[in-house]
Design an enzyme around this catalytic site. Sequence first.
Site, PDB file in Angstrom:
ATOM      1  N   ASP A  13      23.321 -20.793  24.335  1.00  0.00           N
ATOM      2  CA  ASP A  13      23.349 -19.732  22.527  1.00  0.00           C
ATOM      3  C   ASP A  13      22.356 -21.068  21.477  1.00  0.00           C
ATOM      4  O   ASP A  13      21.595 -22.117  22.270  1.00  0.00           O
ATOM      5  CB  ASP A  13      25.053 -19.836  22.177  1.00  0.00           C
ATOM      6  CG  ASP A  13      24.882 -19.272  20.991  1.00  0.00           C
ATOM      7  OD1 ASP A  13      23.959 -18.293  20.823  1.00  0.00           O
ATOM      8  OD2 ASP A  13      25.901 -19.835  20.646  1.00  0.00           O
ATOM      9  N   SER A  14      22.705 -20.542  20.330  1.00  0.00           N
ATOM     10  CA  SER A  14      21.870 -21.046  19.123  1.00  0.00           C
ATOM     11  C   SER A  14      22.958 -21.443  18.918  1.00  0.00           C
ATOM     12  O   SER A  14      23.129 -23.042  18.088  1.00  0.00           O
ATOM     13  CB  SER A  14      22.080 -20.271  17.834  1.00  0.00           C
ATOM     14  OG  SER A  14      23.031 -19.615  17.731  1.00  0.00           O
ATOM     15  N   CYS A  76      23.308 -15.819  23.926  1.00  0.00           N
ATOM     16  CA  CYS A  76      22.952 -15.293  22.321  1.00  0.00           C
ATOM     17  C   CYS A  76      21.976 -13.980  22.175  1.00  0.00           C
ATOM     18  O   CYS A  76      21.018 -14.023  22.376  1.00  0.00           O
ATOM     19  CB  CYS A  76      22.142 -16.865  21.847  1.00  0.00           C
ATOM     20  SG  CYS A  76      21.551 -16.306  19.906  1.00  0.00           S
ATOM     21  N   GLU A 156      33.241 -19.826  12.660  1.00  0.00           N
ATOM     22  CA  GLU A 156      33.166 -20.746  12.671  1.00  0.00           C
ATOM     23  C   GLU A 156      35.050 -21.667  11.893  1.00  0.00           C
ATOM     24  O   GLU A 156      34.873 -22.981  12.578  1.00  0.00           O
ATOM     25  CB  GLU A 156      31.495 -21.248  12.723  1.00  0.00           C
ATOM     26  CG  GLU A 156      31.017 -20.685  13.763  1.00  0.00           C
ATOM     27  CD  GLU A 156      29.840 -22.004  14.054  1.00  0.00           C
ATOM     28  OE1 GLU A 156      29.584 -22.702  13.486  1.00  0.00           O
ATOM     29  OE2 GLU A 156      28.728 -21.478  14.526  1.00  0.00           O
ATOM     30  N   CYS A 188      26.959  -9.829  18.929  1.00  0.00           N
ATOM     31  CA  CYS A 188      26.887 -10.993  18.342  1.00  0.00           C
ATOM     32  C   CYS A 188      27.891 -12.339  19.073  1.00  0.00           C
ATOM     33  O   CYS A 188      29.051 -11.492  19.107  1.00  0.00           O
ATOM     34  CB  CYS A 188      27.163 -11.625  16.731  1.00  0.00           C
ATOM     35  SG  CYS A 188      27.078 -13.078  16.222  1.00  0.00           S
ATOM     36  N   THR A 189      27.253 -13.549  18.957  1.00  0.00           N
ATOM     37  CA  THR A 189      28.085 -14.200  20.281  1.00  0.00           C
ATOM     38  C   THR A 189      29.940 -14.628  19.966  1.00  0.00           C
ATOM     39  O   THR A 189      30.795 -14.536  20.317  1.00  0.00           O
ATOM     40  CB  THR A 189      27.408 -15.046  20.823  1.00  0.00           C
ATOM     41  OG1 THR A 189      27.679 -15.770  19.721  1.00  0.00           O
ATOM     42  CG2 THR A 189      26.710 -15.220  21.795  1.00  0.00           C
ATOM     43  N   HIS A 190      30.031 -14.174  18.402  1.00  0.00           N
ATOM     44  CA  HIS A 190      31.078 -14.860  17.043  1.00  0.00           C
ATOM     45  C   HIS A 190      31.720 -13.431  17.464  1.00  0.00           C
ATOM     46  O   HIS A 190      33.549 -14.029  16.644  1.00  0.00           O
ATOM     47  CB  HIS A 190      30.545 -15.402  16.019  1.00  0.00           C
ATOM     48  CG  HIS A 190      29.975 -16.978  16.573  1.00  0.00           C
ATOM     49  ND1 HIS A 190      28.788 -16.491  16.367  1.00  0.00           N
ATOM     50  CD2 HIS A 190      30.019 -17.890  15.661  1.00  0.00           C
ATOM     51  CE1 HIS A 190      28.432 -18.486  16.441  1.00  0.00           C
ATOM     52  NE2 HIS A 190      28.921 -18.553  16.011  1.00  0.00           N
TER      53      HIS A 190
HETATM   54  N1  DGL Z   1      24.499 -17.102  18.736  1.00  0.00           N
HETATM   55  C1  DGL Z   1      24.078 -15.878  17.706  1.00  0.00           C
HETATM   56  C2  DGL Z   1      23.683 -14.295  18.053  1.00  0.00           C
HETATM   57  O1  DGL Z   1      24.653 -13.762  19.122  1.00  0.00           O
HETATM   58  C3  DGL Z   1      25.072 -15.993  15.942  1.00  0.00           C
HETATM   59  C4  DGL Z   1      24.555 -16.907  15.934  1.00  0.00           C
HETATM   60  C5  DGL Z   1      23.293 -17.551  15.053  1.00  0.00           C
HETATM   61  O2  DGL Z   1      23.563 -16.597  14.005  1.00  0.00           O
HETATM   62  O3  DGL Z   1      23.373 -18.187  15.886  1.00  0.00           O
HETATM   63  O4  DGL Z   1      23.521 -13.443  17.581  1.00  0.00           O
END
Ligand code: DGL
Length: 268
Positions: A13-14, A76, A156, A188-190
């Site tokens: 992931d990022s 991600c 976050e 999105c992961t979050h």
């Molecule tokens: N992990 C990214 C996603 O699921 C979200 C966080 C980012 O923008 O890096 O799109």
Amino acid sequence: MHCDATCPIGIFDSGVGGLTVARAVMDRLPNERIVYFGDTARVPYGVKSPDTVARYAAQITRFLLAKNVKLLVVACNTMAAVALPAIASMSPVPVIEVISAGAKSALAVSKSRRIGIIATPSTVASRAYEKALELYGGPDVHAVSKACPLFVPLVEEGWLDHPATRMVAEEYLRPMLAEDLDTLILGCTHYPLLAPLLAQVVGPQVRLQDSATAMATRAAAVLAELNLARNDGPPRHIFHVTDMPLRFREIGERFLGRPMEDVRLEKM
Ligand code: DGL
């Protein structure tokens, strides 16, 4: 490179958000070892160009393949949306990703086939979810998407049930609610961490769908097919990050719902 059942699963992931997927994989496959990579030095990816995201994704893929992973899990959404061909072309092991998993599970629950997608600006611009919904659901699926860039920093910050987050969510989602949707993909992961608040904002007629559980189910199926499931436990997980390992651990334990024992700093 030779993989057997004892090799780990690579999840990347990022940053910290992919731990929502790691958590689902740990719950579903408790004997599997996970090597997680979070690019905390360069997060967020969701506002970067596809070329940059693809370059970063290729570096992470190389890193995880060198750890001898047996399966690559692209947690991600942004990387899955814009860098999947680059990742898949490098990988001799199977690659699974969140977008087709999320699209398929949304189609499985939607009755009206009117489906909303909320995601980062890069994911929305790629139209990856719309394409996946059409691919698996046909042309009559009505899809509406909305970029929600403020959600990542709010999560976050830990503002999961905060008046400011509620106000932002109402602002983002109000136009979508007029579309008479019955399903909303958390692309999105979050966003799964905001699910209780989002459920209140969208109301009971809209079902929220995230990809984490679907990814874990898919990972289990792929490993079973290839006879690569690890049966002896308990596993040891390793988390690699490119910056701020202490902050990653602090926020990450909230995402993961369990302690993280081995967090390592990697310079890239
Ligand atoms: N992990 C990214 C996603 O699921 C979200 C966080 C980012 O923008 O890096 O799109």
